[in-house]
Design a protein around this motif. Structure first.
Motif, PDB file in Angstrom:
ATOM      1  N   HIS A 192       2.997  -0.064   0.567  1.00  0.00           N
ATOM      2  CA  HIS A 192       1.799   0.036   1.410  1.00  0.00           C
ATOM      3  C   HIS A 192       2.154   0.660   2.761  1.00  0.00           C
ATOM      4  O   HIS A 192       3.199   0.374   3.348  1.00  0.00           O
ATOM      5  N   TRP A 198      -5.349  -2.987   2.670  1.00  0.00           N
ATOM      6  CA  TRP A 198      -4.494  -3.682   1.700  1.00  0.00           C
ATOM      7  C   TRP A 198      -5.183  -3.809   0.349  1.00  0.00           C
ATOM      8  O   TRP A 198      -4.661  -4.425  -0.572  1.00  0.00           O
ATOM      9  N   ALA A 205      -5.958   4.128   0.726  1.00  0.00           N
ATOM     10  CA  ALA A 205      -4.781   3.253   0.626  1.00  0.00           C
ATOM     11  C   ALA A 205      -4.026   3.500  -0.666  1.00  0.00           C
ATOM     12  O   ALA A 205      -2.776   3.510  -0.686  1.00  0.00           O
ATOM     13  N   ALA A 209      -0.136   4.895  -0.521  1.00  0.00           N
ATOM     14  CA  ALA A 209       0.970   4.075  -1.056  1.00  0.00           C
ATOM     15  C   ALA A 209       1.667   4.793  -2.210  1.00  0.00           C
ATOM     16  O   ALA A 209       2.898   4.768  -2.321  1.00  0.00           O
TER      17      ALA A 209
END
Length: 228
Positions: A192, A198, A205, A209
């Motif tokens: 991450h 998250w 995201a 990641a």
């Protein structure tokens, strides 16, 4: 013939002529008084007024003194008024100078901080998600390109941010691949990138990641051309 009247020599020419005229007038009045009136039964005697050059001079001097006193009083009042005005003007100037010095002693206000730039807006579609992810990746020094990301996204999920693989070995092990670049939960958490959500289903995201993982394993997402 030169007059011997006391004080005569101290009179001005105007006073002398005036005194002479008054004496002449008084003499004429006395002469008329002793002439019998044709229509009067008795002769009337007029008592002459006692005039003298000395008393005339004193009267004129008193009047001149009054004028001089009045002029002096006016001059004194004008001078006092001028002094008062000058004092008022000087006080006003002093007040202005004090105000200027006080203003100069005030601390300077700190320069206003420039307004923070408005946050960049991205389209809520595949193009916008890749562009936003690239901005994050560049800020962190993680290599990737628009073409490399899009190519792998289309192979892994055809651009569907809710795509999920529920049949491969990862799915069998209980960690199915998810999202645009089909990353599993443990890998997503391990790679991450700060500044992104998250939530593994978040498109930006997920891309960021996955690119961080690919950079670590293959040097860049550009070098990935199959399942990774």
């Amino acid at each position: 013939m030169r007059s011997t009247i006391s004080g005569y020599t101290r009179l001005t020419k105007v006073h002398k002529f005036s005194a002479a005229g008054i004496v002449a007038t008084a003499s004429a009045a006395v002469a008329l008084a002793v002439v019998p009136n044709a229509h009067a039964a008795e002769t009337t005697t007029v008592k002459p007024v006692a005039w003298s050059a000395e008393s005339f001079g004193e009267t004129q001097s008193a009047e001149l003194t009054q004028y001089a006193d009045a002029a002096a009083a006016q001059a004194k009042a004008a001078a006092a008024d001028a002094v008062a005005k000058a004092e008022v003007k000087a006080e006003a100037k002093a007040d202005q100078e004090r105000a200027s010095r006080s203003e100069a002693r005030k601390p300077m206000k700190p320069a206003a901080k420039p307004a923070a730039p408005a946050p960049k807006k991205y389209a809520d579609n595949l193009d916008g998600w890749i562009t936003e992810s690239l901005d994050v990746l560049r800020s962190k020094g993680i290599p990737a390109s628009y073409e490399g990301i899009k190519r792998n996204v289309m192979r892994e999920s055809t651009g569907n941010p809710r795509a999920i693989n529920d049949w491969d070995v990862n799915a069998v092990n209980g960690v199915p691949s998810k999202g645009l670049l089909q990353i599993i939960d443990p890998t997503f958490k391990a790679y991450h990138v700060e500044g992104t959500s998250w939530d593994i289903w978040d498109p930006v995201a997920n891309i960021t990641a996955s690119c961080n993982y690919a950079a670590d394993k293959y040097g860049s997402m550009d070098n990935v051309n199959s399942a990774y």
